[in-house]
Design a protein around this motif. Structure first.
Motif, PDB file in Angstrom:
ATOM      1  N   SER A 118      72.538 -32.106  99.284  1.00  0.00           N
ATOM      2  CA  SER A 118      72.444 -32.538 100.670  1.00  0.00           C
ATOM      3  C   SER A 118      72.713 -31.339 101.568  1.00  0.00           C
ATOM      4  O   SER A 118      73.746 -30.681 101.431  1.00  0.00           O
ATOM      5  N   SER A 153      61.938 -34.367  99.181  1.00  0.00           N
ATOM      6  CA  SER A 153      63.036 -34.303 100.142  1.00  0.00           C
ATOM      7  C   SER A 153      63.036 -35.573 100.970  1.00  0.00           C
ATOM      8  O   SER A 153      62.008 -36.242 101.116  1.00  0.00           O
ATOM      9  N   HIS A 154      64.198 -35.893 101.482  1.00  0.00           N
ATOM     10  CA  HIS A 154      64.352 -37.119 102.261  1.00  0.00           C
ATOM     11  C   HIS A 154      65.341 -36.844 103.385  1.00  0.00           C
ATOM     12  O   HIS A 154      66.490 -36.464 103.116  1.00  0.00           O
ATOM     13  N   PHE A 188      67.541 -32.869  99.052  1.00  0.00           N
ATOM     14  CA  PHE A 188      66.523 -32.165  98.273  1.00  0.00           C
ATOM     15  C   PHE A 188      66.643 -32.597  96.814  1.00  0.00           C
ATOM     16  O   PHE A 188      67.683 -32.401  96.182  1.00  0.00           O
ATOM     17  N   VAL A 195      62.141 -27.835  93.769  1.00  0.00           N
ATOM     18  CA  VAL A 195      62.144 -28.978  94.677  1.00  0.00           C
ATOM     19  C   VAL A 195      60.927 -29.858  94.400  1.00  0.00           C
ATOM     20  O   VAL A 195      59.797 -29.383  94.393  1.00  0.00           O
ATOM     21  N   VAL A 253      70.304 -33.843  93.010  1.00  0.00           N
ATOM     22  CA  VAL A 253      70.138 -33.928  94.451  1.00  0.00           C
ATOM     23  C   VAL A 253      71.210 -33.090  95.133  1.00  0.00           C
ATOM     24  O   VAL A 253      72.384 -33.122  94.725  1.00  0.00           O
ATOM     25  N   LYS A 288      63.265 -24.961 101.888  1.00  0.00           N
ATOM     26  CA  LYS A 288      61.904 -25.459 102.131  1.00  0.00           C
ATOM     27  C   LYS A 288      60.874 -24.378 101.819  1.00  0.00           C
ATOM     28  O   LYS A 288      59.843 -24.652 101.209  1.00  0.00           O
ATOM     29  N   THR A 324      69.298 -33.393 105.020  1.00  0.00           N
ATOM     30  CA  THR A 324      68.133 -33.586 104.167  1.00  0.00           C
ATOM     31  C   THR A 324      68.606 -33.565 102.722  1.00  0.00           C
ATOM     32  O   THR A 324      69.379 -32.695 102.324  1.00  0.00           O
ATOM     33  N   GLU A 379      70.990 -30.384 108.618  1.00  0.00           N
ATOM     34  CA  GLU A 379      69.769 -29.983 109.331  1.00  0.00           C
ATOM     35  C   GLU A 379      69.943 -28.661 110.086  1.00  0.00           C
ATOM     36  O   GLU A 379      68.973 -27.942 110.305  1.00  0.00           O
ATOM     37  N   MET A 404      68.522 -24.701 105.130  1.00  0.00           N
ATOM     38  CA  MET A 404      67.490 -25.734 105.233  1.00  0.00           C
ATOM     39  C   MET A 404      66.095 -25.125 105.119  1.00  0.00           C
ATOM     40  O   MET A 404      65.315 -25.501 104.242  1.00  0.00           O
TER      41      MET A 404
END
Length: 160
Positions: free
Chosen positions: A49, A117-118, A126, A114, A47, A61, A124, A52, A57
């Motif tokens: 972090s 995600s949360h 990942f 990935v 994971v 994605k 976020t 945002e 970010m």
């Protein structure tokens, strides 16, 4: 408690230093991060972090992949470069690990896809399924109380 007090408290947890890398449309991007952890051994998951507001970010994605480059004690300049604190005068040579750009000379390179995600707070998380790893022998770069440190075995510290 205010934000500054919380930040100082979190600074008391020493961490390794990583650079997260990814690639979109042939352009490699990276960011320094110490918010990284192993999540699962079976399957192999990690994971990271990401804030945002960070440029990484959207890049993570879009690419759906990232690599975690665990820096050695000799790579403080790379950490500062990817944190936007001090730009290097030289090009950074990237290698490939399962198609993801990685930084040569790191203690470990971990290539991930990935899988989830949360969003929590202003970051976020990942989750990455590990596709491949590459290891090298060296000493780690450590971060503690806002400063870079190196690691010494306890027995050496006791004798000093």
């Amino acid at each position: 408690m205010d934000g500054r007090e919380f930040r100082f408290a979190m600074g008391n947890f020493s961490t390794g230093v990583t650079v997260i890398t990814t690639e979109v449309d042939g352009e490699v991007s990276g960011m320094t991060a110490n918010a990284f952890m192993s999540l699962s051994m079976d399957p192999e998951l990690v994971v990271i972090s990401v804030d945002e507001k960070a440029q990484m970010m959207e890049k993570i994605k879009e690419s759906g992949k990232y690599a975690v480059n665990i820096l050695s004690a000799k790579q403080q300049d790379l950490s500062m470069n990817f944190a936007g604190q001090n730009k290097l005068d030289k090009d950074i040579p990237f290698e490939r690990l399962s198609g993801v750009p990685v930084i040569e000379g790191c203690l470990a390179q971990v290539s991930c896809e990935v899988t989830g995600s949360h969003v929590e707070g202003d970051h976020t998380l990942f989750i990455g399924r590990v596709n491949d790893v590459h290891l090298e022998e060296n000493e780690p770069l450590i971060f503690f109380k806002g400063k870079y440190r190196s690691l010494s075995p306890i027995e050496e510290m006791v004798r000093s």
